[in-house]
Enzyme design. Structure first.
Site, PDB file in Angstrom:
ATOM      1  N   GLN A  32     161.053  44.912 -48.699  1.00 19.26           N
ATOM      2  CA  GLN A  32     162.250  45.062 -47.880  1.00 19.26           C
ATOM      3  C   GLN A  32     163.109  43.818 -48.009  1.00 19.26           C
ATOM      4  OE1 GLN A  32     163.244  47.767 -45.701  1.00 19.26           O
ATOM      5  NE2 GLN A  32     165.086  46.524 -46.043  1.00 19.26           N
ATOM      6  N   GLY A  33     164.305  44.010 -48.423  1.00 19.42           N
ATOM      7  CA  GLY A  33     165.226  42.878 -48.504  1.00 19.42           C
ATOM      8  C   GLY A  33     166.259  42.969 -47.405  1.00 19.42           C
TER       9      GLY A  33
ATOM     10  N   SER B 152     169.403  43.416 -47.810  1.00 18.58           N
ATOM     11  CA  SER B 152     170.447  44.405 -48.046  1.00 18.58           C
ATOM     12  C   SER B 152     169.904  45.806 -48.293  1.00 18.58           C
ATOM     13  CB  SER B 152     171.300  43.965 -49.240  1.00 18.58           C
ATOM     14  OG  SER B 152     170.469  43.726 -50.353  1.00 18.58           O
TER      15      SER B 152
ATOM     16  N   SER C 164     166.074  48.368 -49.235  1.00 19.74           N
ATOM     17  CA  SER C 164     164.638  48.485 -49.482  1.00 19.74           C
ATOM     18  C   SER C 164     164.385  48.564 -50.971  1.00 19.74           C
ATOM     19  CB  SER C 164     164.105  49.756 -48.826  1.00 19.74           C
ATOM     20  OG  SER C 164     164.449  49.760 -47.460  1.00 19.74           O
ATOM     21  N   VAL C 165     163.221  48.077 -51.353  1.00 20.15           N
ATOM     22  CA  VAL C 165     162.843  48.137 -52.762  1.00 20.15           C
ATOM     23  C   VAL C 165     161.669  49.101 -52.900  1.00 20.15           C
ATOM     24  CG1 VAL C 165     162.015  46.809 -54.744  1.00 20.15           C
ATOM     25  CG2 VAL C 165     163.637  45.773 -53.143  1.00 20.15           C
TER      26      VAL C 165
ATOM     27  N   LYS D 137     166.096  49.283 -55.927  1.00 18.21           N
ATOM     28  CA  LYS D 137     166.590  48.755 -54.656  1.00 18.21           C
ATOM     29  C   LYS D 137     167.688  49.675 -54.177  1.00 18.21           C
ATOM     30  CE  LYS D 137     168.088  44.439 -52.582  1.00 18.21           C
ATOM     31  NZ  LYS D 137     168.090  42.995 -52.794  1.00 18.21           N
TER      32      LYS D 137
ATOM     33  N   ASP E   1     168.867  29.353 -54.884  1.00 18.37           N
ATOM     34  CA  ASP E   1     167.882  29.763 -53.883  1.00 18.37           C
ATOM     35  C   ASP E   1     166.498  29.904 -54.513  1.00 18.37           C
ATOM     36  OD1 ASP E   1     167.035  30.370 -51.340  1.00 18.37           O
ATOM     37  OD2 ASP E   1     167.609  32.486 -51.442  1.00 18.37           O
TER      38      ASP E   1
END
Ligand SMILES: Nc1ncnc2c1ncn2[C@@H]1O[C@H](COP(=O)(O)OP(=O)(O)OP(=O)(O)O)[C@@H](O)[C@H]1O
Length: 840
Positions: free
Chosen positions: A553-554, A556, A558-559, A592, A691
């Site tokens: 889960q990101g 922006s 879901s993966v 994603k 990052d």
């Protein structure tokens, strides 16, 4: 000679801990200070290559520096602590000695073995003053002085009884720098890090040791400090850094002005301040910030942190003043309630929760109630303030290893390089709803493992805003507003949960803006869709994939893990020629899925896709294709990395929790080397990732290591030489980012070094500190210290040393890193198998 080669010349004896890298060739000590991130062209002109002290000319002989002598004012923290005495100071290869006069044949008044010096830092007691802390454990009987035990001030952390301080004040700032250089060059226990050396304060704020509280502070700062565990000692040690990180934190969290407290530094409100101004004698000499500040107020203010902010205040920024000498030039600030403070517990819960959702949902329910992965805390508008980096110009992080020098291809390479695009500046959003569990609440610090867990979903913050042009040409939705009005009720954005891709539509950043180039006009939805249409197929991808499970889960979206059933005809026609290998039916892929209407910064997603699409490399997660299933439903297909993130691997390592490192040095060398290849590829394309951390490095079952998450990439071009936007995740942030200086691609190298520490120690430095304190520590400690350097090979320490060099000029480039001997110990891919088995 390469930087790596130079670092390899550090001998075992010298190498007590990681420290800054050696200097580039021909660079001598320079009073312009270290750790500056000025354009190198400028630095080069300031460099005095003939200065002997502290210079590392690149020859072995330079390791034995000249004796240094000179008159200084001196006091200790003992009986005569009130008295500054004139002394003749001599620094040779073994001792620092103080004599009554320059006839050094006489017995010294004080002689300190260099091996006992554990800390040297700038101090506010007097103009051009620094403190030398020596440890009792290492004290030899050579001291003839009656240095008493007692509060040792800044450098004397820990048991003050075992440490003693003396204070030295050379006549000029230049001499001070020169002494600091020389001392750092010769003292084996110094990590090459000293406190900032070129600032003075005009701020009548301080720490009252009697009440144990900060005084003269804007109330919001006071509260932040109270909760941050930043101590009076920290303040005394480096008050400029405290103010700097407060500002950073404030901006990071989007706190702006406090209209209710416009005259915060009013003398009537702060009797101690008044006393200080009047020069009243104040108690507690060691920590007496009033006295100290009063002393420093009498000095000139060549680079005062706050007073030198020449940039005009934006409309709603007030700089409260009491007098010319007593300013706390900060924006009006809201007073956050205690609940605003960063909550470890809350974040941990959030993270755990997010982890729980990783495998728990069907592909068709991308956002369950519990997920709230983005925009789940009320977003703050962030602002940057003018000229923040104006003061605090020179900090004294000093290389101390006498290495043969390196930097074969040093500065020029990036002096000409510019950094143009901030392709994903995120401004926080307003109006989202905070689930109760995410309301910031003060919570007791969690154990390291929980904190490490909390990092899993740490979001990255970019507080700035800038235009995005050229290839990754996207502009912000809206222009930042220069106003400071903020909803009082809005809580602080937790530092480790910074806004990335908040859910709701942005109202535009509110608050003080930093010097920025005017942003380009907003991109309309239509323009964004047009962009997306250039990279995404406009068809429903469902028939072509068999969705297997949720992989992550990101912020922006879901993966999902999916299996390719077949290729859509259009893709087959257009792409298959070159990509037969990577587009095979039956292959597992990661998809994603993002709901565009929930993305306040759709352009950032477009940007990420563009960067990924253009960055095909074995160490970068490959973009395969994208689909616009509907106008609102975007699927991005990438190669699937079954091993999960490096964070997962560290946490699930069989040796995690034991006294051994989660990963062995050969495993670390392998993973870092592969990451470094990916970074070099990006840097060669003038892209900064910004990052790098274990969360953004994925592995597959064949132990391939790939960088992901390109949302915050910045593009370097000739138009802009550096960036100053606050981007990254605090614990991995390079000092120049924390200090809001201009930076370049070497911020990634720093983060890579921190990632190395994650693999060694299970977590990045300062993870168990309050974020504000962590920022302070990054700003003031510079190169972090390893927990158990004695257990590590020289190679890895050398390697970390050249990654975690505060002075960007001396920090290695990825190209240089790739020649480092540390990588000679890299294991074979199959040696990573035990680490990858946790997934099975
Ligand atoms: N290509 C991939 N293969 C396997 N797992 C992946 C892949 N990409 C992401 N994941 C998993 O999905 C999770 C979320 O990834 P994502 O990149 O969306 O995270 P994020 O960076 O936090 O979010 P965002 O990019 O939306 O801000 C990660 O924790 C990772 O474990």
């Amino acid at each position: 000679m390469s930087l790596s080669a130079a670092a390899n010349n550090i001998s075992d004896n010298e190498f007590q801990n990681i420290g800054p890298a050696p200097r580039p060739p021909g660079l001598g000590k320079n009073s312009s200070g270290f750790n500056q991130t000025q354009p190198l062209t400028k630095l080069a002109t300031q460099i005095d290559i003939h200065r002997g002290v502290g210079a590392r000319s690149g020859s072995q002989s330079s390791m034995h520096l000249k004796k240094r002598t000179g008159w200084v004012s001196y006091k200790d923290d003992g009986l005569l602590s009130f008295l500054w005495q004139k002394r003749y100071m001599v620094l040779n290869d073994s001792y620092l000695a103080l004599y009554k006069n320059d006839k050094v044949a006489d017995d010294p008044v004080l002689q300190i073995p260099l091996t006992s010096i554990v800390s040297v830092s700038r101090n506010q007691l007097k103009q051009n003053c620094f403190e030398i802390v020596r440890s009792n454990e290492r004290l030899s009987s050579s001291s003839n002085s009656s240095v008493s035990t007692g509060s040792s001030g800044s450098g004397s952390t820990g048991d003050s009884g075992s440490r003693k301080s003396i204070f030295i004040s050379p006549k000029t700032e230049q001499e001070l720098h020169s002494w600091l250089d020389a001392i750092f060059a010769k003292c084996p226990l110094l990590s090459g890090v000293s406190s900032p050396t070129n600032f003075t304060h005009k701020v009548h704020v301080g720490f009252d040791p009697e009440t144990g509280s900060f005084v003269g502070m804007p109330s919001n700062w006071e509260k932040l400090l109270k909760h941050s565990r930043i101590t009076g000692e920290d303040w005394n040690n480096d008050s400029a850094a405290v103010i700097q990180v407060l500002r950073f934190y404030q901006e990071y969290n989007g706190i702006s002005g406090n209209a209710s407290n416009p005259n915060i530094n009013n003398a009537n409100q702060h009797p101690p301040l008044n006393a200080a101004k009047n020069g009243s004698s104040l108690k507690s000499s060691g920590n007496n910030i009033y006295k100290n500040l009063n002393a420093s107020n009498s000095s000139v203010n060549p680079a005062g942190l706050l007073a030198q902010r020449h940039a005009p205040s934006p409309p709603n920024t007030e700089v409260p003043r009491v007098s010319e000498k007593a300013t706390v030039p900060l924006a009006k600030t809201n007073t956050p309630s205690p609940q605003h403070f960063t909550p470890y517990q809350q974040q941990t819960q959030h993270s755990r929760h997010t982890q729980q959702t990783r495998n728990g949902q069907s592909p068709n329910t991308p956002y369950g109630q519990r997920n709230l992965p983005h925009g789940n805390s009320q977003q703050q508008s962030h602002q940057q303030q003018h000229g923040l980096q104006a003061g605090y110009q020179s900090t004294g992080y000093r290389p101390h290893h006498n290495n043969v020098n390196p930097y074969a291809k040093q500065p020029t390479a990036y002096a000409s390089k510019s950094l143009e695009q901030n392709t994903r500046d995120v401004s926080p959003q307003q109006g989202t709803v905070i689930p109760p569990r995410l309301h910031p609440q003060r919570a007791p610090p969690q154990p390291p493992s929980a904190l490490r867990t909390a990092q899993k979903n740490v979001q990255t913050t970019n507080l700035g805003s800038s235009s995005v042009q050229a290839h990754y040409e996207i502009s912000e939705d809206r222009q930042p507003s220069p106003t400071t009005h903020r909803a009082e009720q809005q809580p602080l954005q937790p530092l480790r949960q910074a806004p990335k891709k908040p859910l709701t539509e942005q109202k535009g950043p509110v608050g003080v803006t930093k010097q920025r180039k005017p942003t380009k006009p907003s991109m309309s939805n239509a323009e964004i869709m047009a962009k997306l249409n250039t990279v995404a197929l406009n068809i429903d991808p469902s028939p072509y994939f068999n969705m297997i499970e949720k992989a992550g889960q990101g912020a922006s979206g879901s993966v999902y893990l999916a299996q390719r059933i077949m290729l859509p005809p259009k893709l087959a026609d257009e792409e298959l020629g070159n990509n037969q290998e990577r587009l095979k039916p039956g292959d597992k892929v990661a998809i994603k899925q993002m709901i565009l209407s929930k993305q306040p910064r759709k352009e950032l997603i477009v940007n990420e896709i563009l960067v990924m699409k253009d960055s095909r490399h074995k160490n970068i997660v490959n973009f395969l294709e994208a689909y616009l299933k509907t106008e609102d439903d975007l699927w991005v297909v990438m190669e699937f990395m079954e091993g999960g993130s490096l964070t997962d691997i560290i946490e699930n390592s069989p040796s995690n929790g034991s006294k051994n490192s989660p990963l062995t040095e050969p495993q670390i060398a392998y993973i870092v080397r592969e990451t470094c290849h990916g970074l070099r590829f990006l840097h060669d394309k003038n892209i900064i990732h910004r990052d790098i951390k274990s969360d953004n490095v994925l592995l597959d079952t064949r132990a391939r290591v790939k960088i992901t998450d390109f949302g915050f990439c910045a593009k370097l071009t000739d138009k802009r030489s550096k960036r100053a936007t606050m981007v990254g995740t605090p614990y991995w942030m390079a000092p120049e980012v924390v200090k809001q200086r201009e930076y370049d691609e070497k911020v990634d190298v720093w983060s890579l070094g921190i990632m190395g520490i994650e693999m060694l120690e299970g977590e990045p430095p300062y993870l168990n500190e309050d974020p504000l304190k962590a920022l302070y520590l990054i700003a003031t400690n510079g190169t972090p210290r390893l927990k158990h350097p004695e257990t590590l090979s020289l190679e890895i320490k050398r390697f970390l040393s050249v990654c975690l060099c505060v002075d960007v000029r001396y920090r290695a480039s990825t190209e240089e890193l790739l020649h480092h001997t540390f990588f000679n110990m890299a294991c074979e891919p199959e040696d990573l198998t035990p680490l990858l088995s946790w997934k099975k």
